[in-house]
Design a protein around this motif. Structure first.
Motif: not given
Length: 654
Positions: A499-509
């Motif tokens: 699931v997309p991580d809107l904080t940008g901390q995990s590119l793989s979601g």
């Protein structure tokens, strides 16, 4: 495709004994860790007994030259092992019958050489004992049938099924020396194995068995980088090889057992102490292969904040003891214990201190019980996240859709709905009721009937306001009460990785949930509140973590609603299941079909890995694999050939 992933919604979807040895002990099982040895004793869980060391490096650690993992090709074996290419079960059907001979060399100059037999009986007893220590469903007592001296060597005769267990002792230390164990060919010559896959498999299996304490049901992975055998094989000399090592070892562990039940019964405690871990990425697969773990030791690592531990936020639902002492987080975040206790609902002991009683755990389980009966056994939830969402969502959709949209949807949320006019009608109805789809047709995104790209795009709604507007354009509804009329629903929930991580901390979601609801509702008159028509619906909603400051801890990532003529609730009733399957065969159009040899679990892992390598969305990664019949290598090639032509929405937003 639900799968195993890591991390979870916001505070949701965003240790085994701490064994210490300051030096290696000869002919004992010692702690051998993943980086420099860390001094100090941590809180202990379970029993602590030594594990036999593997081959000792002579002087300083040898270079990778001559090691099992010294070439790029051999390192790739670990990657394949991590993908499940190594077969570990010692199947008797694949082994020849009778006894085979092994040659034991380099044993005479041992500490027991002053014995009348030069230490031979001690050597044979040691070989039997160590070879009998197997981590598998097929554990057995190894007995050496015959032995004879051949010059300075000893030739032993053992059953064919025990050869592999003895060959894994090649290079192990006994009585102060590294013993050589080799298989003999029919003409009495030593058989050298050049199969890199077999060597790597035996090395990984050996690490597991040396570090397994059967009495404590403990796998001791502390100080892995100090393990002489792993140093000799240069496992941690590069980030690439180091990152593949632990996942590959977990696959070997899994394949050593005939069933998940056997595996979970054999391993209940794990120590990852003293490994210089700053996050869980390298060891995240532990939660996939040992989800029933009861005791976990993460002491004396480099965890500074909760974000570095969040990958296991929704894992280890039976965790009883956790050790985190000796990590910077103890000073950096004085409140970390409160959050950790919330993460693991059955945790009794944290850092050696009791944090819950049996009564408190029982009360928590009772309080967290699902408040409405579910019509499905497939329901994954953690901390009541899905239950709370479903209750609020259905109530909100019936009473205040604008508030619902503001609470759970944001500018990146998607919603679409479709009318299915050909779905089966209620078999109990005396005559078919007219559809009357006028209120729905305008924005229906039925892809079988709407083929124009512009129309399809126009009927996909994104953002809080757009979704609120289309919600309010649909007829008012009244769903059955979840508690009182549970038989009118079928609700399932699965953990959804990527699931997309809107904080940008995990590119793989990160991890979220995929929720599927099948049920019914009444269309009601907005003025009188009276029911006008009964409909059936199917709804698939993916939820994930929201960003800080949002009104809810979770956000709707994607919401797909299908509205159809009322079809009754007989399909949800187990008593009528047989009748329905015989009179109306289920529609299998949406059941994924895989080629021979590819299971659903393998497909899920391929989708996740392809997404990681390409940064495509889950949907595009799945489509890519389907087009090449689930051949991963061809999927990567296909992506490389077309990536320049893919639209922006084919990729996970940066």
């Amino acid at each position: 495709m639900p799968g195993r992933g890591s991390s979870a919604p916001k505070s949701a979807p965003r240790g085994p004994a701490a064994l210490r040895r300051d030096r290696l002990r000869k002919d004992r099982d010692g702690d051998l860790a993943m980086d420099v040895a860390v001094k100090g004793r941590a809180a202990r869980v379970g029993k602590s007994s030594p594990v036999p060391t593997g081959p000792r490096s002579e002087g300083s650690a040898r270079s990778s030259r001559g090691g099992l993992l010294s070439t790029g090709a051999q390192r790739a074996i670990l990657k394949h092992a991590g993908a499940g290419d190594i077969a570990m079960k010692e199947s008797r059907s694949s082994q020849s019958r009778g006894n085979l001979e092994l040659r034991i060399s380099n044993w005479t100059k041992n500490k027991a050489s002053s014995n009348p037999d030069g230490g031979l009986s001690s050597l044979l007893s040691w070989l039997e004992k160590k070879a009998s220590t197997r981590l598998s469903s097929r554990a057995r007592t190894v007995k050496i049938k015959k032995s004879r001296k051949d010059g300075d060597d000893v030739v032993i005769s053992v059953p064919a099924e025990d050869v592999g267990a003895l060959l894994r002792l090649d290079g192990y230390m006994w009585a102060g020396i590294n013993v050589s164990v080799k298989r003999l060919t029919g003409d009495g010559k030593t058989a050298e194995t050049n199969d890199a896959t077999e060597k790597t498999r035996n090395m990984l299996k050996g690490v597991l068995e040396r570090r397994y304490n059967a009495d404590a049901k403990l796998l001791d992975f502390s100080q892995l980088a100090s393990d002489p055998e792993l140093q000799q094989e240069a496992v941690f000399n590069s980030k690439s090889t180091a990152s593949k090592f632990f996942p590959a070892m977990m696959v070997v562990l899994d394949k050593a057992f005939d069933s998940v039940k056997d595996r979970d019964a054999a391993v209940q405690s794990v120590s990852l102490a003293n490994n210089e871990l700053a996050d869980l990425k390298v060891v995240s697969s532990l939660s996939e292969f040992l989800p029933q773990l009861k005791n976990l030791d993460l002491s004396n690592n480099k965890f500074e904040k909760l974000d570095q531990l969040v990958l296991w936020r929704k894992r280890f639902h039976h965790l009883d003891q956790l050790v985190l002492s000796g990590n910077p987080i103890e000073q950096a975040d004085p409140t970390f214990a409160t959050t950790i206790i919330q993460w693991f609902p059955k945790l009794r002991t944290l850092n050696g201190i009791q944090v819950r009683t049996d009564e408190e755990i029982a009360k928590r389980a009772e309080a967290g019980a699902i408040p409405f009966p579910l019509r499905s056994a497939s329901f994954q939830d953690e901390g009541g996240i899905v239950v709370e969402f479903v209750k609020n969502f259905i109530l909100g959709f019936d009473t205040d859709r604008s508030a619902l949209a503001k609470h759970y949807y944001d500018d990146k949320s998607d919603f679409s709905y479709a009318v299915n006019t050909s779905a089966p009608r209620d078999p109990a109805a005396s005559e078919a009721e007219k559809g009357d789809w006028g209120d729905y047709i305008k924005n229906s995104r039925n892809l079988k009937k709407t083929s124009h790209p512009g129309a399809r795009q126009h009927r996909l709604f994104r953002g809080t306001q757009a979704i609120s507007d289309v919600f309010n354009g649909l007829p008012k509804t009244k769903h059955p009460d979840l508690a009182a009329e549970a038989r009118k629903y079928m609700i399932e929930a699965h953990i959804q990785p990527g699931v997309p991580d809107l904080t940008g901390q995990s590119l793989s979601g990160v991890d979220g949930f995929m929720i599927t609801m099948h049920g019914e509702f009444d269309e009601v008159d907005a003025t009188t509140g009276q029911s006008k028509k009964k409909r059936s619906f199917d709804r698939t909603i993916v939820i994930g973590p929201s960003v800080p400051g949002s009104p809810s801890q979770v956000r709707v990532v994607n919401d797909i609603l299908t509205i159809r003529a009322y079809g009754g609730a007989q399909a949800f009733d187990p008593d009528n299941f047989e009748d329905w399957t015989t009179t109306a065969p289920p529609n299998t159009d949406n059941i994924p079909q895989f080629p021979a040899g590819v299971t659903l679990e393998m497909a899920e892992q391929m989708v996740i890995e392809l997404q990681k390598q390409t940064r495509m969305t889950i949907g595009y990664a799945k489509d890519c694999l389907e087009q090449v019949s689930w051949d991963f290598a061809r999927a990567v090639q296909a992506f490389e050939s077309v990536k320049g032509n893919l639209p922006a929405d084919a990729f996970v937003a940066a």
